[in-house]
Design a protein around this motif. Sequence first.
Motif, PDB file in Angstrom:
ATOM      1  N   ILE A   1      63.598  10.682 -34.353  1.00 52.22           N
ATOM      2  CA  ILE A   1      63.414  11.541 -33.180  1.00 52.22           C
ATOM      3  C   ILE A   1      64.751  12.027 -32.617  1.00 52.22           C
ATOM      4  O   ILE A   1      64.963  13.230 -32.435  1.00 52.22           O
ATOM      5  CB  ILE A   1      62.672  10.785 -32.042  1.00 52.22           C
ATOM      6  CG1 ILE A   1      61.344  10.192 -32.523  1.00 52.22           C
ATOM      7  CG2 ILE A   1      62.506  11.686 -30.812  1.00 52.22           C
ATOM      8  CD1 ILE A   1      60.231  11.178 -32.735  1.00 52.22           C
ATOM      9  N   THR A   2      65.660  11.095 -32.318  1.00 57.27           N
ATOM     10  CA  THR A   2      66.838  11.481 -31.526  1.00 57.27           C
ATOM     11  C   THR A   2      67.973  12.011 -32.417  1.00 57.27           C
ATOM     12  O   THR A   2      69.106  11.536 -32.364  1.00 57.27           O
ATOM     13  CB  THR A   2      67.314  10.321 -30.618  1.00 57.27           C
ATOM     14  OG1 THR A   2      67.606   9.167 -31.417  1.00 57.27           O
ATOM     15  CG2 THR A   2      66.267   9.957 -29.600  1.00 57.27           C
ATOM     16  N   ASN A   3      67.616  13.005 -33.214  1.00 53.35           N
ATOM     17  CA  ASN A   3      68.627  13.674 -34.031  1.00 53.35           C
ATOM     18  C   ASN A   3      69.410  14.660 -33.158  1.00 53.35           C
ATOM     19  O   ASN A   3      69.128  14.822 -31.958  1.00 53.35           O
ATOM     20  CB  ASN A   3      67.984  14.356 -35.247  1.00 53.35           C
ATOM     21  CG  ASN A   3      66.879  15.316 -34.833  1.00 53.35           C
ATOM     22  OD1 ASN A   3      66.852  15.793 -33.700  1.00 53.35           O
ATOM     23  ND2 ASN A   3      65.960  15.599 -35.734  1.00 53.35           N
ATOM     24  N   VAL A   4      70.362  15.318 -33.756  1.00 46.89           N
ATOM     25  CA  VAL A   4      71.261  16.168 -32.964  1.00 46.89           C
ATOM     26  C   VAL A   4      70.495  17.253 -32.205  1.00 46.89           C
ATOM     27  O   VAL A   4      70.809  17.552 -31.042  1.00 46.89           O
ATOM     28  CB  VAL A   4      72.399  16.748 -33.847  1.00 46.89           C
ATOM     29  CG1 VAL A   4      71.884  17.570 -35.005  1.00 46.89           C
ATOM     30  CG2 VAL A   4      73.380  17.566 -33.015  1.00 46.89           C
TER      31      VAL A   4
ATOM     32  N   MET B   1      73.171  12.117 -40.814  1.00 47.61           N
ATOM     33  CA  MET B   1      72.577  11.712 -39.530  1.00 47.61           C
ATOM     34  C   MET B   1      73.624  11.577 -38.429  1.00 47.61           C
ATOM     35  O   MET B   1      73.304  11.588 -37.248  1.00 47.61           O
ATOM     36  CB  MET B   1      71.846  10.368 -39.692  1.00 47.61           C
ATOM     37  CG  MET B   1      70.498  10.498 -40.365  1.00 47.61           C
ATOM     38  SD  MET B   1      69.904   8.888 -40.892  1.00 47.61           S
ATOM     39  CE  MET B   1      69.381   8.197 -39.343  1.00 47.61           C
ATOM     40  N   MET B   2      74.888  11.437 -38.838  1.00 48.79           N
ATOM     41  CA  MET B   2      75.951  11.295 -37.835  1.00 48.79           C
ATOM     42  C   MET B   2      76.447  12.646 -37.343  1.00 48.79           C
ATOM     43  O   MET B   2      77.613  12.790 -37.009  1.00 48.79           O
ATOM     44  CB  MET B   2      77.133  10.539 -38.446  1.00 48.79           C
ATOM     45  CG  MET B   2      76.808   9.129 -38.822  1.00 48.79           C
ATOM     46  SD  MET B   2      78.347   8.364 -39.339  1.00 48.79           S
ATOM     47  CE  MET B   2      77.734   7.096 -40.375  1.00 48.79           C
ATOM     48  N   THR B   3      75.578  13.636 -37.359  1.00 49.77           N
ATOM     49  CA  THR B   3      75.981  14.956 -36.875  1.00 49.77           C
ATOM     50  C   THR B   3      75.846  14.988 -35.363  1.00 49.77           C
ATOM     51  O   THR B   3      74.815  14.592 -34.808  1.00 49.77           O
ATOM     52  CB  THR B   3      75.043  16.031 -37.470  1.00 49.77           C
ATOM     53  OG1 THR B   3      75.045  15.889 -38.882  1.00 49.77           O
ATOM     54  CG2 THR B   3      75.495  17.424 -37.083  1.00 49.77           C
ATOM     55  N   PHE B   4      76.881  15.481 -34.700  1.00 47.54           N
ATOM     56  CA  PHE B   4      76.831  15.661 -33.240  1.00 47.54           C
ATOM     57  C   PHE B   4      77.103  17.121 -32.932  1.00 47.54           C
ATOM     58  O   PHE B   4      77.805  17.802 -33.694  1.00 47.54           O
ATOM     59  CB  PHE B   4      77.861  14.761 -32.553  1.00 47.54           C
ATOM     60  CG  PHE B   4      77.495  13.301 -32.629  1.00 47.54           C
ATOM     61  CD1 PHE B   4      76.721  12.708 -31.642  1.00 47.54           C
ATOM     62  CD2 PHE B   4      77.892  12.525 -33.707  1.00 47.54           C
ATOM     63  CE1 PHE B   4      76.356  11.375 -31.724  1.00 47.54           C
ATOM     64  CE2 PHE B   4      77.533  11.189 -33.802  1.00 47.54           C
ATOM     65  CZ  PHE B   4      76.766  10.613 -32.807  1.00 47.54           C
ATOM     66  N   ALA B   5      76.560  17.590 -31.838  1.00 48.88           N
ATOM     67  CA  ALA B   5      76.792  18.982 -31.458  1.00 48.88           C
ATOM     68  C   ALA B   5      78.244  19.127 -31.011  1.00 48.88           C
ATOM     69  O   ALA B   5      78.856  18.161 -30.537  1.00 48.88           O
ATOM     70  CB  ALA B   5      75.859  19.370 -30.323  1.00 48.88           C
TER      71      ALA B   5
ATOM     72  N   GLN C   1      70.407  17.557 -28.163  1.00 47.85           N
ATOM     73  CA  GLN C   1      70.948  18.773 -27.542  1.00 47.85           C
ATOM     74  C   GLN C   1      69.919  19.373 -26.571  1.00 47.85           C
ATOM     75  O   GLN C   1      70.248  19.775 -25.461  1.00 47.85           O
ATOM     76  CB  GLN C   1      71.286  19.777 -28.642  1.00 47.85           C
ATOM     77  CG  GLN C   1      72.436  20.698 -28.273  1.00 47.85           C
ATOM     78  CD  GLN C   1      72.819  21.604 -29.444  1.00 47.85           C
ATOM     79  OE1 GLN C   1      72.637  21.222 -30.617  1.00 47.85           O
ATOM     80  NE2 GLN C   1      73.329  22.767 -29.141  1.00 47.85           N
ATOM     81  N   LEU C   2      68.677  19.398 -27.025  1.00 46.48           N
ATOM     82  CA  LEU C   2      67.599  19.927 -26.184  1.00 46.48           C
ATOM     83  C   LEU C   2      67.506  19.132 -24.875  1.00 46.48           C
ATOM     84  O   LEU C   2      67.456  19.712 -23.783  1.00 46.48           O
ATOM     85  CB  LEU C   2      66.277  19.829 -26.959  1.00 46.48           C
ATOM     86  CG  LEU C   2      65.046  20.430 -26.315  1.00 46.48           C
ATOM     87  CD1 LEU C   2      65.167  21.955 -26.239  1.00 46.48           C
ATOM     88  CD2 LEU C   2      63.786  20.063 -27.107  1.00 46.48           C
TER      89      LEU C   2
END
Length: 379
Positions: A29-32, A66-70, A36-37
């Motif tokens: 669920i808590t992907n980037v 999965m370690m992608t951040f905005a 962000q949303l």
Amino acid sequence: MTATLTTPALRIGPYAVDPPVVLAPMAGITNVAFRQLCQEYGAGLYVCEMITARAVVERHPGTMHMMTFAEGERPRSMQLYGVDPKTMREAVKIVVGEGLADHVDANFGCPVAKVTRKGGGAALPFKRRLFADIVRASVEAAEPAGVPFTVKFRVGIDDEHHTYLDAGRIAEAEGASAVALHARTAAQRYSGQADWSRISRLKEAVTGIPVLGNGDIFTASDALRMMAQTGCDGVVVGRGCLGRPWLFGELEAAFAGRPVPEGPNLGEVARVLRRHADLLVRHDGVDKAMRDLRKHMAWYFMGFPVGSSLRRRFAMVSAPDELDELIGQLDHDAPFPADALGPRGRQGSPGKVTLPHGWLDDPDDPCVPEGADLMHSGG
Ligand SMILES: Cc1cc2nc3c(=O)[nH]c(=O)nc-3n(C[C@H](O)[C@H](O)[C@H](O)COP(=O)(O)O)c2cc1C
């Protein structure tokens, strides 16, 4: 009196978390895009999906993605899952040393059988020495970079085996920057009600670092009530924001003592859903984005008058154009359902926790079963 007058600011290591609100790590669920949303509605700390320590050490490509951040997302908050001190130390060293994370949390609350069967997740704090070793190794790896390490756990394995008070005291003694308690046992899964009195007791036991409360916050007033009832330093919100990312705006308003805005009508919900789709497509491409979005549909439409055949079509959507076409069929003026409590996400029924043989015989036995650091998803 408002919460801002009674609640001192929440600090996790170097970060002021204001309002004292944390998006719970939720696997899948808590992907980037979802973070962000949510962040577009309010401030707080937004934790990423759980990442397996061993997969970090092995540089598993899916895990690295999965370690992608905005861009500009700060602090980059990452949850790791591990069951042995060496692997956790190495994983923390990598994510901190390579500047991938600004905050690391560890998951000791997972009730899923394939995890607890190997002594991981909610089973692990029962082994006090092993738990202490993992926290210490992680803190030692994170601290030199000024990165706070926090720990999330449940009340215990079941009602006969509570671990949370020791886990809190140990985490504090070993240098954790905060602890978060999901106020259920692993045997409860997500059933029944979270027992907030456990959060109060943990707050009494752990006095030097923040204690965050978690479990059954579905509205802004739930959050204020938890703070007031338990004295916790902040709240962690999981299922309450599924299909309702605007909850973070409501929380921000409530903590600032402002009136909480009315829930959105169906037309506004559709705009949020469309924004969610755009963010997912930007990060993952259309196919993966649509697959991911489909699991959120029922949550977005919870309590709204959307017919079953239209719901089914939303749940099978495969392209943004098709999504627009379906959105056009919604009754945009339908008001927010006053009686809907919000999505409870997965509930699960209570049940026996699967543990390694003899696990409960010796709480101090620090053994880790062979192959325990398995890949998995779930919390
Ligand atoms: C779909 C889903 C995935 C979850 N994944 C994780 C996880 O990866 N790590 C974790 O610590 N907790 C996980 N959890 C537990 C939540 O973080 C939280 O503790 C729990 O949902 C209770 O909070 P709530 O009542 O606000 O939902 C998950 C929960 C759900 C519903």
